[in-house]
Design a protein around this motif. Sequence first.
Motif, PDB file in Angstrom:
ATOM      1  N   ASP A 181       0.847  -1.191   0.000  1.00 23.84           N
ATOM      2  CA  ASP A 181       0.000   0.000   0.000  1.00 23.84           C
ATOM      3  C   ASP A 181       0.884   1.244   0.000  1.00 23.84           C
ATOM      4  O   ASP A 181       1.579   1.523   0.974  1.00 23.84           O
ATOM      5  CB  ASP A 181      -0.907  -0.018   1.234  1.00 23.84           C
ATOM      6  CG  ASP A 181      -1.934   1.103   1.242  1.00 23.84           C
ATOM      7  OD1 ASP A 181      -1.750   2.090   0.483  1.00 23.84           O
ATOM      8  OD2 ASP A 181      -2.906   1.009   2.007  1.00 23.84           O
ATOM      9  N   ILE A 182       0.859   2.003  -1.082  1.00 19.81           N
ATOM     10  CA  ILE A 182       1.746   3.156  -1.211  1.00 19.81           C
ATOM     11  C   ILE A 182       1.455   4.197  -0.137  1.00 19.81           C
ATOM     12  O   ILE A 182       2.354   4.935   0.281  1.00 19.81           O
ATOM     13  CB  ILE A 182       1.641   3.774  -2.629  1.00 19.81           C
ATOM     14  CG1 ILE A 182       2.825   4.727  -2.881  1.00 19.81           C
ATOM     15  CG2 ILE A 182       0.312   4.479  -2.814  1.00 19.81           C
ATOM     16  CD1 ILE A 182       4.159   4.056  -2.892  1.00 19.81           C
ATOM     17  N   GLU A 183       0.204   4.285   0.332  1.00 21.83           N
ATOM     18  CA  GLU A 183      -0.115   5.254   1.381  1.00 21.83           C
ATOM     19  C   GLU A 183       0.494   4.859   2.718  1.00 21.83           C
ATOM     20  O   GLU A 183       0.633   5.693   3.604  1.00 21.83           O
ATOM     21  CB  GLU A 183      -1.632   5.413   1.526  1.00 21.83           C
ATOM     22  CG  GLU A 183      -2.271   6.207   0.403  1.00 21.83           C
ATOM     23  CD  GLU A 183      -3.567   6.868   0.825  1.00 21.83           C
ATOM     24  OE1 GLU A 183      -3.983   6.669   1.981  1.00 21.83           O
ATOM     25  OE2 GLU A 183      -4.156   7.579   0.000  1.00 21.83           O
ATOM     26  N   VAL A 184       0.861   3.611   2.875  1.00 25.94           N
ATOM     27  CA  VAL A 184       1.506   3.144   4.104  1.00 25.94           C
ATOM     28  C   VAL A 184       3.023   3.249   3.994  1.00 25.94           C
ATOM     29  O   VAL A 184       3.684   3.858   4.832  1.00 25.94           O
ATOM     30  CB  VAL A 184       1.101   1.685   4.425  1.00 25.94           C
ATOM     31  CG1 VAL A 184       1.884   1.161   5.622  1.00 25.94           C
ATOM     32  CG2 VAL A 184      -0.393   1.600   4.689  1.00 25.94           C
ATOM     33  N   ILE A 185       3.572   2.672   2.935  1.00 26.72           N
ATOM     34  CA  ILE A 185       5.031   2.579   2.844  1.00 26.72           C
ATOM     35  C   ILE A 185       5.683   3.872   2.373  1.00 26.72           C
ATOM     36  O   ILE A 185       6.903   4.034   2.533  1.00 26.72           O
ATOM     37  CB  ILE A 185       5.465   1.418   1.925  1.00 26.72           C
ATOM     38  CG1 ILE A 185       5.022   1.650   0.467  1.00 26.72           C
ATOM     39  CG2 ILE A 185       4.929   0.099   2.448  1.00 26.72           C
ATOM     40  CD1 ILE A 185       5.553   0.608  -0.496  1.00 26.72           C
ATOM     41  N   SER A 186       4.909   4.814   1.833  1.00 28.70           N
ATOM     42  CA  SER A 186       5.505   6.077   1.394  1.00 28.70           C
ATOM     43  C   SER A 186       6.216   6.784   2.542  1.00 28.70           C
ATOM     44  O   SER A 186       7.213   7.476   2.330  1.00 28.70           O
ATOM     45  CB  SER A 186       4.438   7.005   0.803  1.00 28.70           C
ATOM     46  OG  SER A 186       4.121   6.633  -0.515  1.00 28.70           O
ATOM     47  N   GLN A 187       5.712   6.630   3.744  1.00 27.28           N
ATOM     48  CA  GLN A 187       6.336   7.295   4.887  1.00 27.28           C
ATOM     49  C   GLN A 187       7.818   6.950   5.000  1.00 27.28           C
ATOM     50  O   GLN A 187       8.683   7.824   5.011  1.00 27.28           O
ATOM     51  CB  GLN A 187       5.624   6.924   6.188  1.00 27.28           C
ATOM     52  CG  GLN A 187       6.288   7.566   7.410  1.00 27.28           C
ATOM     53  CD  GLN A 187       5.683   7.102   8.722  1.00 27.28           C
ATOM     54  OE1 GLN A 187       4.937   6.110   8.767  1.00 27.28           O
ATOM     55  NE2 GLN A 187       5.996   7.793   9.802  1.00 27.28           N
ATOM     56  N   ILE A 188       8.123   5.666   5.052  1.00 29.18           N
ATOM     57  CA  ILE A 188       9.504   5.257   5.268  1.00 29.18           C
ATOM     58  C   ILE A 188      10.349   5.496   4.018  1.00 29.18           C
ATOM     59  O   ILE A 188      11.555   5.772   4.109  1.00 29.18           O
ATOM     60  CB  ILE A 188       9.566   3.782   5.727  1.00 29.18           C
ATOM     61  CG1 ILE A 188      10.844   3.517   6.515  1.00 29.18           C
ATOM     62  CG2 ILE A 188       9.385   2.812   4.593  1.00 29.18           C
ATOM     63  CD1 ILE A 188      10.910   4.205   7.855  1.00 29.18           C
ATOM     64  N   LEU A 189       9.724   5.416   2.836  1.00 26.02           N
ATOM     65  CA  LEU A 189      10.449   5.695   1.602  1.00 26.02           C
ATOM     66  C   LEU A 189      10.839   7.170   1.515  1.00 26.02           C
ATOM     67  O   LEU A 189      11.958   7.511   1.103  1.00 26.02           O
ATOM     68  CB  LEU A 189       9.593   5.315   0.390  1.00 26.02           C
ATOM     69  CG  LEU A 189       9.185   3.846   0.267  1.00 26.02           C
ATOM     70  CD1 LEU A 189       8.312   3.637  -0.964  1.00 26.02           C
ATOM     71  CD2 LEU A 189      10.404   2.947   0.188  1.00 26.02           C
ATOM     72  N   LEU A 190       9.919   8.042   1.922  1.00 27.83           N
ATOM     73  CA  LEU A 190      10.220   9.471   1.925  1.00 27.83           C
ATOM     74  C   LEU A 190      11.256   9.809   2.988  1.00 27.83           C
ATOM     75  O   LEU A 190      12.128  10.664   2.769  1.00 27.83           O
ATOM     76  CB  LEU A 190       8.946  10.279   2.153  1.00 27.83           C
ATOM     77  CG  LEU A 190       7.937  10.244   1.005  1.00 27.83           C
ATOM     78  CD1 LEU A 190       6.633  10.906   1.413  1.00 27.83           C
ATOM     79  CD2 LEU A 190       8.499  10.906  -0.249  1.00 27.83           C
ATOM     80  N   TYR A 191      11.188   9.144   4.142  1.00 28.53           N
ATOM     81  CA  TYR A 191      12.202   9.365   5.177  1.00 28.53           C
ATOM     82  C   TYR A 191      13.594   9.015   4.647  1.00 28.53           C
ATOM     83  O   TYR A 191      14.565   9.742   4.871  1.00 28.53           O
ATOM     84  CB  TYR A 191      11.885   8.522   6.411  1.00 28.53           C
ATOM     85  CG  TYR A 191      10.792   9.078   7.299  1.00 28.53           C
ATOM     86  CD1 TYR A 191      10.088  10.226   6.945  1.00 28.53           C
ATOM     87  CD2 TYR A 191      10.444   8.459   8.487  1.00 28.53           C
ATOM     88  CE1 TYR A 191       9.095  10.733   7.757  1.00 28.53           C
ATOM     89  CE2 TYR A 191       9.455   8.970   9.313  1.00 28.53           C
ATOM     90  CZ  TYR A 191       8.774  10.106   8.943  1.00 28.53           C
ATOM     91  OH  TYR A 191       7.789  10.604   9.752  1.00 28.53           O
TER      92      TYR A 191
END
Length: 304
Positions: A181-191
């Motif tokens: 789910d991109i809305e979930v994993i985007s957080q750590i990817l953006l970090y």
Amino acid sequence: MGERVHLPLYGQLKEHVSFSELRLFNECSWKWLLLKVFDNVVEDRSFQMDYGKAVHSGMEVLYGPDGTAASASEKALELYDQSLSTIGEMHPTDHAEAHRLRDLIPRIFEDALQCPDLQGIKPLKSELQLMEQIERTDGLSVKFKGFIDILFVKKLKTKSVIYVADFKTCQWGWPAHKFQDIEVISQILLYKHFFCKLTGADPKNVTTAFILLKKKPKVISPKGVEPVEYDLAVEVCKVGAGPKATEKALDYMQTTITKMHSYTYEKNFDACKRGWVDQVTKEERVAVCPFYDTPNCPATPPKV
């Protein structure tokens, strides 16, 4: 002559955005407007949220200088007890669950020290703040704001890597689809993306992970065998953060920022209430948005 840019008609609303704001906007842009632009203040707390904050604070102690499971537990219990004393009257099921979670707190930190993927790590920093410029072509000057829960180095067979990790409280773990789910994993990817931008670290040497702190670890002993043996309450779940995944996360961020400055916001009536059946009392229960049925947020759609 340089390329023409198109600044939003009414100017810029925000100097920076966080991942939580991106998710909030996509859940309900009207709620985002009331909270983040109009600065409406509402009390939106629960014992689950307070438990998560307390355990996160304990993790900072555990992986800080001279941290131990005992000192981490002491800090988390202090914060959680303080929150429970001020949260007011709770539903009987919630009251029982809140105190069950309290009893679980010491085990969280003991299991963290036993977790194989956290063995031999070298903690670098807790709560590293990010405030990095987002590259835009429309004239907006927006920065990405975030706090990385923990950075640590782990030695592999032929090299060492840096982990950018975020603590997440959950029930028994996460289903596989959640990691897609991109809305979930985007957080750590953006970090990771902005950490590399901040430090100049090679993305190939940086790994991303969610560290799950489980409220209800699975039973792993055979049924009927005493004493009951449980799975570890802490699990490290790596997240693939290659160029394609990072590109999707950046697109999610950029698209949301553009929508934030479209000046057309709608209330998501499907997000007003969340219903469930209480597993103990079997009654139907409902959680309601704090803005629901207030002057700023009508309970029913307007008549066309």
